[in-house]
Design a protein around this motif. Structure first.
Motif, PDB file in Angstrom:
ATOM      1  N   THR A  21      44.738  -3.717 110.213  1.00  0.00           N
ATOM      2  CA  THR A  21      44.771  -2.287 109.917  1.00  0.00           C
ATOM      3  C   THR A  21      45.981  -2.009 109.044  1.00  0.00           C
ATOM      4  O   THR A  21      46.939  -2.769 109.030  1.00  0.00           O
ATOM      5  CB  THR A  21      44.889  -1.435 111.200  1.00  0.00           C
ATOM      6  OG1 THR A  21      46.080  -1.816 111.895  1.00  0.00           O
ATOM      7  CG2 THR A  21      43.679  -1.600 112.100  1.00  0.00           C
ATOM      8  N   GLY A  24      45.876   3.218 105.724  1.00  0.00           N
ATOM      9  CA  GLY A  24      44.746   4.129 105.883  1.00  0.00           C
ATOM     10  C   GLY A  24      43.393   3.461 106.033  1.00  0.00           C
ATOM     11  O   GLY A  24      42.362   4.118 105.870  1.00  0.00           O
ATOM     12  N   LYS A  26      40.930   0.044 108.083  1.00  0.00           N
ATOM     13  CA  LYS A  26      40.822  -1.014 109.090  1.00  0.00           C
ATOM     14  C   LYS A  26      39.819  -2.046 108.608  1.00  0.00           C
ATOM     15  O   LYS A  26      38.850  -1.729 107.912  1.00  0.00           O
ATOM     16  CB  LYS A  26      40.440  -0.459 110.457  1.00  0.00           C
ATOM     17  CG  LYS A  26      39.157   0.322 110.525  1.00  0.00           C
ATOM     18  CD  LYS A  26      38.987   0.894 111.923  1.00  0.00           C
ATOM     19  CE  LYS A  26      37.837   1.878 111.982  1.00  0.00           C
ATOM     20  NZ  LYS A  26      37.697   2.441 113.330  1.00  0.00           N
ATOM     21  N   GLU A  39      40.730   4.591 108.085  1.00  0.00           N
ATOM     22  CA  GLU A  39      41.350   4.865 109.385  1.00  0.00           C
ATOM     23  C   GLU A  39      42.610   5.672 109.121  1.00  0.00           C
ATOM     24  O   GLU A  39      43.659   5.117 108.793  1.00  0.00           O
ATOM     25  CB  GLU A  39      41.670   3.572 110.139  1.00  0.00           C
ATOM     26  CG  GLU A  39      42.332   3.795 111.472  1.00  0.00           C
ATOM     27  CD  GLU A  39      41.615   4.808 112.341  1.00  0.00           C
ATOM     28  OE1 GLU A  39      42.170   5.905 112.546  1.00  0.00           O
ATOM     29  OE2 GLU A  39      40.499   4.517 112.806  1.00  0.00           O
ATOM     30  N   SER A  40      42.500   6.983 109.252  1.00  0.00           N
ATOM     31  CA  SER A  40      43.593   7.883 108.879  1.00  0.00           C
ATOM     32  C   SER A  40      44.856   7.668 109.696  1.00  0.00           C
ATOM     33  O   SER A  40      45.953   7.996 109.240  1.00  0.00           O
ATOM     34  CB  SER A  40      43.142   9.339 108.998  1.00  0.00           C
ATOM     35  OG  SER A  40      42.771   9.620 110.339  1.00  0.00           O
ATOM     36  N   GLN A  41      44.746   7.089 110.885  1.00  0.00           N
ATOM     37  CA  GLN A  41      45.922   6.884 111.722  1.00  0.00           C
ATOM     38  C   GLN A  41      46.647   5.565 111.438  1.00  0.00           C
ATOM     39  O   GLN A  41      47.712   5.317 111.998  1.00  0.00           O
ATOM     40  CB  GLN A  41      45.531   6.970 113.189  1.00  0.00           C
ATOM     41  CG  GLN A  41      45.020   8.344 113.560  1.00  0.00           C
ATOM     42  CD  GLN A  41      44.613   8.443 115.010  1.00  0.00           C
ATOM     43  OE1 GLN A  41      44.791   7.511 115.787  1.00  0.00           O
ATOM     44  NE2 GLN A  41      44.069   9.579 115.382  1.00  0.00           N
ATOM     45  N   ALA A  42      46.105   4.736 110.574  1.00  0.00           N
ATOM     46  CA  ALA A  42      46.739   3.450 110.229  1.00  0.00           C
ATOM     47  C   ALA A  42      47.725   3.670 109.082  1.00  0.00           C
ATOM     48  O   ALA A  42      47.443   3.375 107.925  1.00  0.00           O
ATOM     49  CB  ALA A  42      45.681   2.421 109.859  1.00  0.00           C
ATOM     50  N   LEU A  43      48.880   4.176 109.422  1.00  0.00           N
ATOM     51  CA  LEU A  43      49.863   4.574 108.414  1.00  0.00           C
ATOM     52  C   LEU A  43      50.810   3.452 107.997  1.00  0.00           C
ATOM     53  O   LEU A  43      51.573   3.610 107.056  1.00  0.00           O
ATOM     54  CB  LEU A  43      50.675   5.765 108.942  1.00  0.00           C
ATOM     55  CG  LEU A  43      49.848   6.984 109.336  1.00  0.00           C
ATOM     56  CD1 LEU A  43      50.736   8.053 109.952  1.00  0.00           C
ATOM     57  CD2 LEU A  43      49.095   7.532 108.137  1.00  0.00           C
ATOM     58  N   TRP A  44      50.794   2.351 108.668  1.00  0.00           N
ATOM     59  CA  TRP A  44      51.687   1.218 108.399  1.00  0.00           C
ATOM     60  C   TRP A  44      51.094   0.317 107.313  1.00  0.00           C
ATOM     61  O   TRP A  44      49.922   0.449 106.963  1.00  0.00           O
ATOM     62  CB  TRP A  44      51.880   0.421 109.698  1.00  0.00           C
ATOM     63  CG  TRP A  44      50.560   0.196 110.381  1.00  0.00           C
ATOM     64  CD1 TRP A  44      49.678  -0.827 110.177  1.00  0.00           C
ATOM     65  CD2 TRP A  44      49.950   1.048 111.337  1.00  0.00           C
ATOM     66  NE1 TRP A  44      48.556  -0.670 110.949  1.00  0.00           N
ATOM     67  CE2 TRP A  44      48.694   0.481 111.682  1.00  0.00           C
ATOM     68  CE3 TRP A  44      50.310   2.244 111.953  1.00  0.00           C
ATOM     69  CZ2 TRP A  44      47.822   1.055 112.601  1.00  0.00           C
ATOM     70  CZ3 TRP A  44      49.439   2.812 112.872  1.00  0.00           C
ATOM     71  CH2 TRP A  44      48.219   2.213 113.182  1.00  0.00           C
TER      72      TRP A  44
END
Length: 118
Positions: A21, A24, A26, A39-44
């Motif tokens: 991931t 943004g 996965k 995947e909006s929560q995958a900011l790394w």
């Protein structure tokens, strides 16, 4: 009294795997096929190289207010295939809504239902 919540993870998925991931997106394996989805929560940052991400059989391209999202699928991919989880079998196919009709994160619920039925 506050209720305790417990995170359940199924270690029995043989045909699903979250590979990486980040940025943004996965990278997931559904059966024999690998996909890239938003995947909006995958900011790394991603851990895998771009070469590994490019091996995907399909990438979901998000739409906007005027245009629906769509899959960019490799020619070798089946439009529909079967995945298994324990004794359960699922038909899987990419949808215009970026999912496949199978939600691996629900496996712990399937385990609970199967255990309760037994």
């Amino acid at each position: 009294m506050q209720e305790q919540f417990k995170f359940f993870e199924s270690k029995d998925w043989k045909s699903y795997e979250l590979l990486d991931t980040g940025d943004g997106q996965k990278l997931e394996r559904f059966g024999d096929f690998i996909f890239v989805r938003p995947e909006s929560q995958a900011l790394w940052p991603k851990k895998f190289s771009s070469k590994e991400w490019e091996r995907a059989h399909g990438t979901f391209i998000s739409g906007d207010a005027r245009k629906k999202g769509a899959w960019n699928l490799h020619a070798s991919i089946s439009p529909r295939w079967i995945m298994e989880y324990k004794h359960l079998k699922f038909f899987v196919e990419p949808t215009p809504f970026r999912h496949f009709g199978v939600f691996p994160e629900q496996a712990n619920h399937w385990d609970h239902v199967m255990d309760t039925i037994k």
